[in-house]
Design a protein around this motif. Structure first.
Motif: not given
Lengths: 115, 114
Positions: A32, A94, A96-102
């Protein structure tokens, strides 16, 4: 891992002229993409985001950006700028699946509007 | 419109002192983040927090840093013993109920370590 390159650290533009702020990214996975704006002494405000729907994304304040997968770019454009658009603009990605890495940000482009 | 707030807006401290930066995320958001921006450099991810525990942290987030959500509304970043190179703008962000939702940022706390 992802990276974002904003080649222009400063872009001076005359009022009412068009502007394009460049953003290129690198990622081994789909991403994204976001543009955030930071007005003087304020936090980061979301301008627009690309989330794998239409490649041309319209945001607030008359800004739009086009996702180009082959060129891995997400340039921000506005057809006619105003003094109030003077700010720092950040491109970010970030996974595509989102990311806790920010979010991964570029260095920012300072848009300077000249009267 | 709901917004993320941060206090203080500016904190000056002596090297070696502990500081706590505070954030109030948007209510009903579940994911929380801290980022920092050293002057003239890019915004960098520090840590993410979900379900009362750290989800991910960057290599910047060493043992001097800790985060906490002490009371269900505040989200704090503590730096145990500040160094000169900790001087930066620190941004808190919150994100809704999905990891793919937009992250909303606070106005930042400018930390100056002398």
């Amino acid at each position: 891992a992802q990276s974002v390159t904003q080649l222009d650290s400063q872009v001076p533009v005359f009022e009412e002229a068009p502007v394009e702020l460049r953003c290129n990214y690198s990622s081994s996975v789909s991403v994204y993409l976001f543009w955030y704006v930071q007005y003087p002494n304020q936090g980061l405000q979301l301008l627009l985001k690309y989330t794998s729907a239409a490649t041309l994304v319209k945001g607030i304040n008359g800004f739009e950006a086009e996702f180009n997968k082959s060129q891995t770019s997400f340039h921000l454009r506005k057809p006619s700028v105003h003094i109030s658009d003077t700010a720092e603009y950040f491109c970010a990605v970030i996974p595509l699946g989102g990311g806790a890495d920010g979010l991964t940000f570029g260095k920012g482009t300072h848009l300077i509007i000249q009267p | 419109e709901p917004e993320v707030t941060q206090t203080p807006s500016h904190q000056v401290t002596q090297m070696g002192q502990e500081v706590i930066l505070r954030c109030v995320p948007i209510s009903n958001h579940l994911y929380f983040y801290w980022y920092r921006q050293i002057l003239g450099q890019k915004v960098e991810f520090l840590v993410s927090f979900y379900n009362n525990e750290i989800s991910e942290k960057s290599e910047i987030f060493d043992d001097q840093f800790s985060v906490e959500r002490p009371d269900g509304s505040n989200f704090t970043l503590k730096i145990r013993s500040t160094k000169l190179e900790d001087s930066a703008m620190y941004f808190c962000a919150s994100q809704g109920t999905s990891i793919t939702d937009t992250q909303y940022f606070g106005p930042g706390t400018r930390l100056t370590v002398l």
